[in-house]
Write a protein that holds these residues in place. Structure first.
Motif, mmCIF file in Angstrom:
data_model
loop_
_atom_site.group_PDB
_atom_site.id
_atom_site.type_symbol
_atom_site.label_atom_id
_atom_site.label_comp_id
_atom_site.label_asym_id
_atom_site.label_seq_id
_atom_site.Cartn_x
_atom_site.Cartn_y
_atom_site.Cartn_z
ATOM 1 N N ALA A 56 11.196 2.802 -1.917
ATOM 2 C CA ALA A 56 10.942 4.241 -1.863
ATOM 3 C C ALA A 56 9.584 4.543 -1.247
ATOM 4 O O ALA A 56 9.341 5.655 -0.775
ATOM 5 N N THR A 57 8.692 3.549 -1.257
ATOM 6 C CA THR A 57 7.370 3.702 -0.662
ATOM 7 C C THR A 57 7.211 2.877 0.602
ATOM 8 O O THR A 57 6.571 3.310 1.562
ATOM 9 N N SER A 58 7.808 1.696 0.643
ATOM 10 C CA SER A 58 7.567 0.777 1.758
ATOM 11 C C SER A 58 8.439 1.049 2.974
ATOM 12 O O SER A 58 8.137 0.550 4.065
ATOM 13 N N SER A 59 9.491 1.802 2.830
ATOM 14 C CA SER A 59 10.389 2.075 3.957
ATOM 15 C C SER A 59 9.813 3.164 4.858
ATOM 16 O O SER A 59 9.016 3.994 4.408
ATOM 17 N N PRO A 60 10.235 3.206 6.120
ATOM 18 C CA PRO A 60 9.827 4.319 6.984
ATOM 19 C C PRO A 60 10.611 5.575 6.629
ATOM 20 O O PRO A 60 11.649 5.501 5.970
ATOM 21 N N THR B 122 2.578 -1.921 -1.412
ATOM 22 C CA THR B 122 2.548 -0.540 -1.898
ATOM 23 C C THR B 122 1.601 -0.349 -3.072
ATOM 24 O O THR B 122 1.621 0.701 -3.723
ATOM 25 N N GLY B 123 0.763 -1.345 -3.348
ATOM 26 C CA GLY B 123 -0.291 -1.191 -4.338
ATOM 27 C C GLY B 123 0.139 -1.263 -5.781
ATOM 28 O O GLY B 123 -0.667 -1.018 -6.677
ATOM 29 N N VAL B 124 1.404 -1.605 -6.040
ATOM 30 C CA VAL B 124 1.912 -1.626 -7.411
ATOM 31 C C VAL B 124 1.072 -2.555 -8.292
ATOM 32 O O VAL B 124 0.790 -2.246 -9.449
ATOM 33 N N GLN B 125 0.661 -3.702 -7.745
ATOM 34 C CA GLN B 125 -0.136 -4.656 -8.514
ATOM 35 C C GLN B 125 -1.631 -4.365 -8.403
ATOM 36 O O GLN B 125 -2.342 -4.343 -9.409
ATOM 37 N N THR B 126 -2.124 -4.146 -7.191
ATOM 38 C CA THR B 126 -3.575 -4.024 -7.007
ATOM 39 C C THR B 126 -4.125 -2.712 -7.548
ATOM 40 O O THR B 126 -5.281 -2.667 -7.976
ATOM 41 N N ARG B 127 -3.335 -1.657 -7.543
ATOM 42 C CA ARG B 127 -3.824 -0.410 -8.135
ATOM 43 C C ARG B 127 -3.863 -0.481 -9.657
ATOM 44 O O ARG B 127 -4.421 0.403 -10.306
ATOM 45 N N HIS C 21 -0.934 1.621 0.888
ATOM 46 C CA HIS C 21 -0.892 1.101 -0.480
ATOM 47 C C HIS C 21 -0.683 2.146 -1.580
ATOM 48 O O HIS C 21 -0.897 1.842 -2.753
ATOM 49 N N TRP C 22 -0.275 3.353 -1.241
ATOM 50 C CA TRP C 22 -0.145 4.390 -2.257
ATOM 51 C C TRP C 22 1.265 4.979 -2.267
ATOM 52 O O TRP C 22 1.957 5.014 -1.243
ATOM 53 N N GLU C 23 1.658 5.461 -3.441
ATOM 54 C CA GLU C 23 2.996 6.003 -3.639
ATOM 55 C C GLU C 23 2.975 7.531 -3.620
ATOM 56 O O GLU C 23 1.932 8.165 -3.488
#
Length: 706
Positions: A409-413, A595-600, A661-663
Motif C-alpha cells: 500500500a506504500t511501496s507500490s507506484p 517503507t520505514g516500518v522498522q526504522t521509524r 520511507h513514510w506511509e
C-alpha cells in the motif's frame, strides 16, 4: 540483574540492506537483546556495521509489535484466537476459489524473507492454494537488472564478482546507485580501490554522498541513461579501446550494437544527457584504458519503464571491453533488499520456480513437481506481476490476497489505485510485525516473526549464502512465519506437502529443488555455510566450494557466449511540460529502509530523519519563492503530497527528490507513475513530471480504511 549475568552471543546477519553484515547479538536470560555489534572477521564487512545494523534489533520488541491475531470489525480490529483466525482464512479462501477460480486468490511476499520462507511461500501459493498469482516486492527492486542479466549472460546473479574484487579494479563506474546511503559498509571497498589508483565515476542526477567521493560525477538528465552509455561505447569504438578478441570468441550480436551507437556522438549525447562532452570523453578514456574495471548499477536506472534497456546498455560496455570473468573485472547490479537476491531465485516471482527455473519450461516444471511430489499438470502457469496483481484486484479478477512481510500500500507506484484495490478485495490477510498501512486494509492480521526470531539463510548482493541464527522466540502469541504457512496448508488439505519440523528441513528441500538449476544451492548445506562463512552459488555438490567469480570460461546461455543487445534512447513515459515542469525522483536515506516500518520504530534512527523532506536546488527554490523548512505541495497527475523543503546545491535545477520511507499522506508513491517495463514489469518509479506549489493545506491525499 540475574538475567544480565547469563548472556549468550548469537551470530546473525542484519535485516536491512543486501550486504548482510554479520552481527553478534548479546541475549540475556529473558531473551532480550541487550547489544548488537559487528561480528569480527566475517568477510563481508570486515567487522563493520552501519547505524541501522547496530540498532536493527530494537524494533523487534517495539511497543506496537503485534502479538495476537486480529479480526476486522467495522472500522476497528479485535483480538481473536489462532484457531478462529486460521479457520476463517481457510474458509474464505476456499469459498472465493470455489466461486471465482483458483487464480482469484493471490499471494504477495517480501524481499526480506529468508530463502526458506521465500521458497515455502512460493510452494504454498502453487500447491496449497493452487494459484498462479504470486509475486513479491522484489519486482519493484531487482526485476529489470535480473531480466537484463538473463538476456545478456544467461543467468541472473546480481554481482559477477565477490566484494573482495572491488579493490582490484582500476576503474569503477557507478550508474544510478547511492552506495554510501544504501549499502554503507560497501564504501570501504571503494576507498581501497581508490587508494590503489582506481578512478571512480558516478552517474546520477543528484550529487549524492557516493558522488561526492568520486573522481567524476556525471549529473545526467533523468531518463537519458541509454544515451550516455551508448555515447561512451561510441568513443570506445572510435578510439579502438575495444577487446576484439573477447568479442569474437565469447559474445554474439555485436554488429547490431556497433551500428546503433554510431549515431551517439559526444556532441549529440551531451545535448540529450546534459553531461558535457568532455566528461563523456573522460569517462570513456578511464574505463577503456583501465586494466581492470567494474560497472555497478542500482535502482536509479533500473526502476524505470526502460530499466532493462538501461542495464543492457551498461552490460554492452562490459562485454565490448572484455571486462568480466577476471579478478577485479565484472558487472554488479547492487541488490537493494536484505534477500532481494535469494527471494527472486526460489519461487516468489510470478514466472519462476525454485532454483531460477522457469514456470513455463516443461523440464523445469517436471523437476519441481518431482521434488514436491505432485502431478506436473497440477502446477499453475505464469501469473500476474506485482503491480498487475493490484490492477487485477481493481478489475475484480483478484478477490482475495495473502500478504506476508510486505507493505505494498506504500511501496507500490500510484498507490491511489493500490489502496482502492486493497479496499475492494473480498478478503485480505496480512502477516506482519506491525499494523502497517497495508495491514490496516486487512480483514485478518496475523502476527508473524522478526529477523531476530527466524533461523534460515539469506543470499547477499554478491551471491553469498549466509546463515542467520535465531536469538529470541516471538513475543506473546506471535508465530514463526514458516509455521503459519504450514498450518494454513494443513487446513487447506495439503499438510502432507508441508510436514517440516525445522527450517533446515525446508532448506534441504530447497537444495533438492534447486539442484541442476541456474541458481544451484544443492551443495551448500547449513554446515558448509557456517564453516566457510558463507557459500557462493552456484554450488552444485558437497565437494564444490562455491563460485565466487562468474563467467571465467563461459556464460550461462546454452551456446556458452554472452549476447549484446542494441538499445536506443527513448523519451520518458511522462516528460515535464508547462503544467508539470519538473522531474520528480525518489530514493532511500541513510537511516531508513524501504517503507520505514522498522526504522521509524527504532528511536535513534527515526530521530535522525523524523519527517520526509523534498530536496531541490537553491535556484529552484528561489524561482518558486520557497525557503528551507517551509511546507510545499508536490503535485503530479495522480495527486499531491505536502512535504517540507530541503535546499541543496547537490541537485539538478530541473529535479525534485523525495524519500520513500513514510506511509499514508507522507508517501511519495501517491504520486509515482505505474508505467511498466515491457520485459521486467518494473514500474516507472524514478521519473514523473511534477509541479511545486505553495501549500494551502487542502489537497486530497488518499484515504485509509481503518
Amino acid at each position: 540483574m540475574q538475567s544480565l549475568l547469563t548472556t549468550t552471543n548469537v551470530l546473525s546477519h542484519c535485516c536491512f540492506c543486501s550486504m548482510q553484515c554479520a552481527l553478534e547479538l548479546t541475549v540475556d536470560g529473558d531473551e532480550e537483546i541487550v547489544r548488537a555489534h559487528p561480528a569480527p572477521a566475517f568477510p563481508v564487512a570486515s567487522g563493520k556495521a552501519c547505524a541501522k545494523g547496530v540498532f536493527a534489533h530494537e524494533h523487534a520488541r517495539h511497543r506496537e509489535r503485534l502479538t495476537t491475531p486480529l479480526l476486522r470489525q467495522g472500522d476497528r480490529f479485535v483480538p481473536i484466537s489462532w484457531e478462529e483466525a486460521l479457520n476463517r482464512i481457510t474458509e474464505r479462501f476456499r469459498s472465493l476459489q470455489d466461486q471465482y477460480g483458483r487464480d482469484s486468490v493471490a499471494v504477495f511476499g517480501g524481499g526480506s524473507l529468508t530463502n526458506e520462507k521465500a521458497y515455502l511461500l512460493g510452494k504454498f501459493a502453487r500447491v496449497a492454494l493452487g494459484t498462479a498469482n504470486i509475486d513479491y516486492n522484489g519486482r519493484y527492486c531487482m526485476s529489470s537488472a535480473a531480466a537484463a542479466l538473463n538476456k545478456a549472460f544467461g543467468l541472473d546473479r546480481g554481482m559477477t564478482v565477490p566484494l573482495s574484487d572491488i579493490p582490484l579494479a582500476r576503474c569503477i563506474l557507478i550508474v544510478g546507485s547511492n552506495i554510501a546511503e544504501c549499502q554503507p559498509t560497501m564504501i570501504p571497498y571503494l576507498r581501497q580501490a581508490k587508494a590503489g589508483g582506481a578512478k571512480v565515476i558516478v552517474v546520477d542526477p543528484r550529487r549524492t554522498q557516493t558522488a561526492k567521493g568520486a573522481d567524476l560525477h556525471a549529473a545526467v538528465r533523468p531518463g537519458s541513461d541509454v544515451a550516455l552509455m551508448n555515447g561512451i561505447l561510441h568513443i570506445l569504438l572510435r578510439d579502438d579501446l575495444i577487446d576484439w578478441s573477447f568479442i569474437e570468441k565469447r559474445t554474439l550480436s555485436f554488429e547490431a550494437v556497433r551500428e546503433t551507437v554510431a549515431a551517439y556522438t559526444p556532441e549529440r549525447v551531451a545535448e540529450v544527457t546534459g553531461v558535457p562532452a568532455s566528461d563523456i570523453e573522460q569517462i570513456a578514456r578511464w574505463y577503456g584504458t583501465a586494466e581492470t574495471a567494474i560497472i555497478f548499477t542500482a535502482r536509479g536506472i533500473e526502476q524505470q519503464a526502460r530499466g532493462v534497456d538501461n542495464v543492457l546498455a551498461c552490460i554492452n560496455l562490459v562485454l565490448a571491453t572484455g571486462q568480466i570473468g577476471r579478478p577485479g573485472s565484472g558487472f554488479g547490479a547492487v541488490t537493494g533488499q536484505a534477500n532481494g537476491q535469494g527471494g527472486r531465485e526460489h519461487g516468489m516471482k510470478a514466472d519462476q520456480l525454485p532454483g531460477y527455473r522457469m514456470i513455463d519450461n516443461p523440464v523445469d516444471r517436471q523437476h519441481i513437481a518431482n521434488v514436491w511430489g505432485v502431478d506436473e499438470r497440477e502446477l499453475p502457469g505464469k501469473g500476474m506481476s506485482a503491480y498487475e496483481l493490484f490492477e487485477g484486484a481493481d478489475r475484480g479478477d483478484i478477490r482475495g490476497m495473502f500478504v506476508m512481510a510486505s507493505n505494498p500500500a506504500t511501496s507500490s507506484p500510484n498507490t491511489h489505485l493500490v489502496k482502492r484495490a486493497l479496499q475492494d478485495l473480498d478478503f485480505l490477510v496480512v502477516t506482519d510485525l506491525f499494523l502497517t498501512e497495508t495491514a490496516q486494509f486487512a480483514d485478518v492480521v496475523l502476527p508473524g516473526s522478526a529477523w531476530t526470531e527466524d533461523e534460515g539463510t539469506m543470499t547477499n548482493l554478491e551471491g553469498r549464502i549466509v546463515l542467520r541464527r535465531a536469538a529470541q522466540r516471538p513475543p506473546g502469541e506471535a508465530r514463526l512465519d514458516w509455521q503459519i504457512l504450514c498450518e494454513l496448508a494443513e487446513r487447506l488439505g495439503k499438510g502432507s506437502f508441508f510436514a517440516f519440523e525445522e527450517t533446515e528441513d525446508i532448506y534441504d528441500e530447497l537444495r533438492r529443488a534447486s539442484a541442476g538449476g541456474r541458481a544451484d544451492y544443492a551443495g551448500a548445506s547449513y554446515q558448509k555455510i557456517a564453516e566457510q562463512q558463507g557459500v557462493f552459488w552456484p554450488c552444485p555438490n558437497e565437494s564444490h566450494s562455491g563460485t565466487e567469480r562468474m563467467f571465467a570460461d563461459s556464460f550461462a546461455h546454452p551456446h556458452g557466449k554472452a549476447v549484446f543487445h542494441a538499445v536506443t534512447h527513448r523519451p520518458l513515459s511522462e516528460e515535464p511540460d508547462r503544467d508539470y515542469p519538473l522531474h520528480l525522483t525518489n530514493g532511500r536515506l541513510l537511516h531508513h529502509y524501504l517503507t520505514g516500518v522498522q526504522t521509524r520504530r527504532t528511536s535513534r534512527l527515526h530521530a535522525r530523519d523524523p519527517h520526509p523532506q523534498v530536496e531541490m536546488h537553491p535556484a529552484t527554490a528561489a524561482r518558486y519563492g520557497v525557503v528551507a523548512g517551509e511546507t510545499v505541495e508536490i503535485a503530479t497527475r495522480r495527486g499531491s503530497v505536502p512535504m517540507r523543503v530541503k535546499i541543496t546545491a547537490d541537485m539538478r535545477e530541473d529535479l525534485l527528490f523525495a524519500p520513500i520511507h513514510w506511509e499514508h499522506a507522507e508517501s511519495i508513491n501517491l504520486l509515482t507513475l505505474a508505467d511498466l517495463d515491457p520485459i521486467s514489469r518494473m514500474p516507472e518509479f524514478k521519473h514523473c513530471a511534477a509541479a511545486l506549489r505553495k501549500w494551502k493545506g487542502d489537497s486530497v491525499l488518499g484515504g485509509v480504511r481503518v
